[in-house]
Design an enzyme around this catalytic site. Sequence first.
Site: not given
Ligand code: KIV
Length: 306
Positions: A73, A113, A143, A145, A212
Amino acid sequence: MNTPPEAGSTAGGAGRARPENRDAFSVPGGKLPLPELAAMKQRGDRIVMVTAYDAPGARFAEDAGIDVVLVGDTAAMVVLGHEGTTVPVTVDEMLFLTRTVARQVRRPIVVGDMPFGSYQVSDEDAVRNAIRFVKEGGADVVKLEGAGPMTPRARRIVEAGIPVMGHVGLTPQSATMLGGFKTQGKTAEAAEKLVADAHALEEAGCMSIVLEAIPAPVAARITRELRIPTIGIGAGPDCDGQVLVYHDLLGLTEGHLPRFVKRYANLSREIRDALEAYAAEVRSGAFPGEEHTYSMSAAELEAFTT
Ligand code: KIV
């Protein structure tokens, strides 16, 4: 899930040679099997992940032998032009980008994401949107968060049959709550919380976790204690793998970069130089030259001009 084209097809680039059976971990002509990431951790083979948002980036990642491609994202900032925040990117925008990347790559695992707002509201919402990433986006993995209230979300998505990658430490979708883009886990108490969060996400069924912007010793302990692989970004050298944002590592991002970024090229300089040279040649008449111009036979030209 992403169905790879048949071996030997030229899908994704006319006549482009694809490395076949590049190494012991690949299925011939196909996708890197998900369990191989855990096996790589066991063997001590480092996992390479990079973000991609378009077809050329996906192709370059594949051809470089990257294991995991994250359609992050971060697209909000590096592609869509939102200043310093990933929050505005929508599910539909992320699906468009994920689909573009997924149709280009064969071997790398594609992680979609899930953007802010697509999994925070309820378990049902999270599962529904995760399904969209797989069915419409062609993602192999999603993914999301955070831990805490997000841990049951991860569990429910896994129970629906969709692999989940967790993400703890600096979680940009909650940067406002965290007081900005800041290193996390710098006190012993905060570090213990990160360790507990990582364990909870593993227990919920996550197949891997992004760490991160956390101190290297904290990432090292999490990596040691978890069975699933950790992928670090600003988390030191002891993670099972590393990820960087495509635009950052290639020098397409201009201005301030976090300490954890290493630039492997300076493409923004090259692009600026090329565009300036093009503009100057158009204005001076130097482009197009003879070699860029089509002609016609003398007879046809005469017929045309008389
Ligand atoms: O959105 C993204 O690019 C990420 C990475 C920085 C791990 O979550």
